[in-house]
Write a protein that holds these residues in place. Structure first.
Motif, PDB file in Angstrom:
ATOM      1  N   ALA A 171       7.419  81.327 -27.228  1.00  0.00           N
ATOM      2  CA  ALA A 171       8.719  80.652 -27.250  1.00  0.00           C
ATOM      3  C   ALA A 171       8.519  79.154 -27.074  1.00  0.00           C
ATOM      4  N   VAL A 172       9.054  78.379 -28.008  1.00  0.00           N
ATOM      5  CA  VAL A 172       8.938  76.919 -27.953  1.00  0.00           C
ATOM      6  C   VAL A 172      10.303  76.335 -27.598  1.00  0.00           C
ATOM      7  N   PHE A 173      10.356  75.651 -26.470  1.00  0.00           N
ATOM      8  CA  PHE A 173      11.594  75.036 -25.986  1.00  0.00           C
ATOM      9  C   PHE A 173      11.555  73.538 -26.297  1.00  0.00           C
ATOM     10  N   ALA A 174      12.633  73.012 -26.835  1.00  0.00           N
ATOM     11  CA  ALA A 174      12.669  71.612 -27.256  1.00  0.00           C
ATOM     12  C   ALA A 174      13.763  70.854 -26.523  1.00  0.00           C
ATOM     13  N   GLY A 175      13.451  69.618 -26.136  1.00  0.00           N
ATOM     14  CA  GLY A 175      14.445  68.778 -25.474  1.00  0.00           C
ATOM     15  C   GLY A 175      14.039  67.317 -25.518  1.00  0.00           C
ATOM     16  N   ALA A 232      12.174  54.565  -7.626  1.00  0.00           N
ATOM     17  CA  ALA A 232      13.635  54.442  -7.723  1.00  0.00           C
ATOM     18  C   ALA A 232      14.375  55.607  -7.079  1.00  0.00           C
ATOM     19  N   HIS A 233      13.647  56.664  -6.704  1.00  0.00           N
ATOM     20  CA  HIS A 233      14.297  57.865  -6.176  1.00  0.00           C
ATOM     21  C   HIS A 233      13.690  58.252  -4.834  1.00  0.00           C
ATOM     22  N   ASP A 234      14.536  58.664  -3.947  1.00  0.00           N
ATOM     23  CA  ASP A 234      14.091  59.129  -2.631  1.00  0.00           C
ATOM     24  C   ASP A 234      14.213  60.644  -2.611  1.00  0.00           C
ATOM     25  N   ILE A 235      13.133  61.332  -2.960  1.00  0.00           N
ATOM     26  CA  ILE A 235      13.162  62.794  -2.969  1.00  0.00           C
ATOM     27  C   ILE A 235      12.152  63.322  -1.962  1.00  0.00           C
ATOM     28  N   ASP A 236      12.393  64.524  -1.490  1.00  0.00           N
ATOM     29  CA  ASP A 236      11.629  65.058  -0.356  1.00  0.00           C
ATOM     30  C   ASP A 236      10.458  65.948  -0.761  1.00  0.00           C
ATOM     31  N   GLY A 237      10.155  66.012  -2.041  1.00  0.00           N
ATOM     32  CA  GLY A 237       9.038  66.853  -2.471  1.00  0.00           C
ATOM     33  C   GLY A 237       9.423  68.275  -2.793  1.00  0.00           C
ATOM     34  N   ASP A 238      10.689  68.636  -2.600  1.00  0.00           N
ATOM     35  CA  ASP A 238      11.158  69.965  -2.982  1.00  0.00           C
ATOM     36  C   ASP A 238      10.998  70.122  -4.491  1.00  0.00           C
ATOM     37  N   PRO A 239      10.395  71.234  -4.949  1.00  0.00           N
ATOM     38  CA  PRO A 239      10.115  71.359  -6.388  1.00  0.00           C
ATOM     39  C   PRO A 239      11.357  71.302  -7.265  1.00  0.00           C
ATOM     40  N   PHE A 240      12.466  71.864  -6.795  1.00  0.00           N
ATOM     41  CA  PHE A 240      13.691  71.795  -7.595  1.00  0.00           C
ATOM     42  C   PHE A 240      14.151  70.349  -7.728  1.00  0.00           C
ATOM     43  N   SER A 241      14.065  69.580  -6.645  1.00  0.00           N
ATOM     44  CA  SER A 241      14.468  68.170  -6.693  1.00  0.00           C
ATOM     45  C   SER A 241      13.583  67.372  -7.638  1.00  0.00           C
ATOM     46  N   ILE A 242      12.288  67.664  -7.613  1.00  0.00           N
ATOM     47  CA  ILE A 242      11.362  67.001  -8.531  1.00  0.00           C
ATOM     48  C   ILE A 242      11.745  67.315  -9.978  1.00  0.00           C
ATOM     49  N   LEU A 243      12.005  68.586 -10.252  1.00  0.00           N
ATOM     50  CA  LEU A 243      12.371  69.016 -11.596  1.00  0.00           C
ATOM     51  C   LEU A 243      13.683  68.380 -12.032  1.00  0.00           C
ATOM     52  N   GLN A 244      14.680  68.396 -11.170  1.00  0.00           N
ATOM     53  CA  GLN A 244      15.985  67.834 -11.518  1.00  0.00           C
ATOM     54  C   GLN A 244      15.904  66.330 -11.773  1.00  0.00           C
ATOM     55  N   THR A 245      15.106  65.655 -10.977  1.00  0.00           N
ATOM     56  CA  THR A 245      15.049  64.193 -11.045  1.00  0.00           C
ATOM     57  C   THR A 245      14.219  63.692 -12.216  1.00  0.00           C
ATOM     58  N   PHE A 246      13.119  64.374 -12.508  1.00  0.00           N
ATOM     59  CA  PHE A 246      12.159  63.853 -13.477  1.00  0.00           C
ATOM     60  C   PHE A 246      11.861  64.790 -14.648  1.00  0.00           C
ATOM     61  N   GLY A 247      12.435  65.957 -14.663  1.00  0.00           N
ATOM     62  CA  GLY A 247      12.091  66.933 -15.689  1.00  0.00           C
ATOM     63  C   GLY A 247      12.885  66.759 -16.969  1.00  0.00           C
ATOM     64  N   GLY A 248      12.726  67.725 -17.841  1.00  0.00           N
ATOM     65  CA  GLY A 248      13.497  67.790 -19.077  1.00  0.00           C
ATOM     66  C   GLY A 248      14.121  69.164 -19.187  1.00  0.00           C
ATOM     67  N   TYR A 249      15.088  69.297 -20.068  1.00  0.00           N
ATOM     68  CA  TYR A 249      15.735  70.603 -20.229  1.00  0.00           C
ATOM     69  C   TYR A 249      14.749  71.652 -20.717  1.00  0.00           C
ATOM     70  N   GLU A 250      13.818  71.246 -21.582  1.00  0.00           N
ATOM     71  CA  GLU A 250      12.827  72.207 -22.062  1.00  0.00           C
ATOM     72  C   GLU A 250      11.888  72.623 -20.932  1.00  0.00           C
TER      73      GLU A 250
END
Length: 348
Positions: free
Chosen positions: A58-62, A220-238
């Motif tokens: 499965a190839v996810f694009a974003g 620019a972001h103050d995140i606590d290292g929680d993986p969901f926060s990392i994903l939400q802040t810097f990830g992509g939809y794919e």
């Protein structure tokens, strides 16, 4: 974040599987890594005669808002949509390799920044037309990130219900090596400079400029290292959809073919959320993207192939599939010493 029910791979059959492997008509260990793969697949499936059913990639694009910075990618953002349609038409490398090795191919619009024409070969799960520029604001809202995770999980659940029990994940998205580099840096603790590579073809000066932009984005972001926060802040939809897909595949006790740099970044996030998911992954190859070795070391992973590839799309997973298939086939079809009437040497 959606909850998953992921169990560690049971070891009950380990001794019986190893005995079966060791008693094939060969010296003990003579098939090398194939023996490791056969054992792993047997344990994941809890079967002495495991079967690979309806293998799928499965190839996810974003698209990624960071592409607006102009220095993090060598190709313009519109290439994402163009390449998606190339895949839909069967013209990409991943199409060729999947066709060659007998894998079904699914193409998913997770968040391409364009309105793609309807096509029976394209699955529309678009959360939004690309993420936000995370040098300024988080890439996604928490709700958008959750939606992407849930969409990836739902697709894998559907494919599992249809009989697939081995699956690989690829991606397409201009700018997504930047997301993968930041995710890798924040999870492993390695510097962003160590985790940043050429992407679609930057030169050394371009890589240096890319790393500087990504360092400022992290600041620019103050995140606590929680993986969901990392994903939400810097990830992509794919990437978020692959996280959900990995976790659902682990819940379904599927064999997961882990591709290169971006797909492994998603796999890392999944494993940070649910460590037992790690046991369902077979690492296809070592990408030529420099951060991938950092990821593999962090995951204590030994990939099957090292071909100098850095294309993405799931191409490494597609190339590794016949190795996994060969491992399962020797386990099931190769004669034992007893079956063949061959004298067994002293194994001491």
């Amino acid at each position: 974040m959606k909850e998953f029910d992921i169990s560690a791979v049971a070891k009950d059959l380990e001794e019986a599987l190893q005995h079966k492997i060791d008693n094939k008509t060969k010296p003990v260990g003579a098939l090398g890594r194939l023996e490791e793969v056969a054992l792993k697949v047997g344990l994941i499936q809890q079967e002495l005669e495991p079967q690979l059913q309806i293998p799928l990639l499965a190839v996810f694009a974003g698209d990624h808002g960071i592409a607006a910075e102009g220095v993090v990618n060598a190709y313009p953002q519109e290439v994402t949509a163009q390449m998606v349609m190339n895949m839909v038409g069967g013209g990409a490398a991943v199409n060729v390799f999947c066709e060659t090795h007998g894998l079904a191919t699914k193409i998913i619009d997770a968040g391409v920044a364009a309105e793609l024409p309807p096509n029976e070969m394209l699955i529309d799960r678009k959360v939004a037309e690309g993420t936000q520029n995370y040098t300024e604001v988080p890439a996604m809202t928490a709700a958008q990130c959750n939606n992407a995770i849930e969409a990836g999980a739902a697709l894998v659940s559907q494919w599992s219900d249809e009989g697939t029990n081995i699956i690989g994940f690829g991606e397409m998205g201009i700018g997504n090596t930047s997301s993968a580099a930041i995710i890798t840096s924040l999870i492993t603790g390695k510097s962003i400079e160590e985790c940043t590579g050429k992407g679609t073809g930057l030169d050394d000066e371009g890589v240096s400029q890319k790393a500087k932009v990504l360092a400022k984005a992290i600041e620019a972001h103050d995140i606590d290292g929680d993986p969901f926060s990392i994903l939400q802040t810097f990830g992509g939809y794919e990437i978020a959809m692959i996280v959900g897909a990995v976790l659902q595949a682990a819940e379904q006790q599927m064999v997961i073919l882990v591709d290169g740099f971006i797909a492994t970044a998603a796999f890392m996030v999944a494993c940070e959320c649910y460590p037992d998911a790690r046991e369902y992954g077979i690492f296809a190859h070592q990408s030529d993207e420099q951060g991938h070795r950092i990821q593999l070391n962090y995951l204590q992973a030994n990939p099957l192939l090292q071909l100098g590839m850095r294309l993405g799309e799931g191409t490494g997973a597609a190339m590794a599939y016949p190795i996994v298939e060969s491992a399962v086939n020797f386990l099931n079809e190769m004669a034992s010493f007893q079956d063949a009437g061959v004298s067994q040497g002293d194994k001491e």
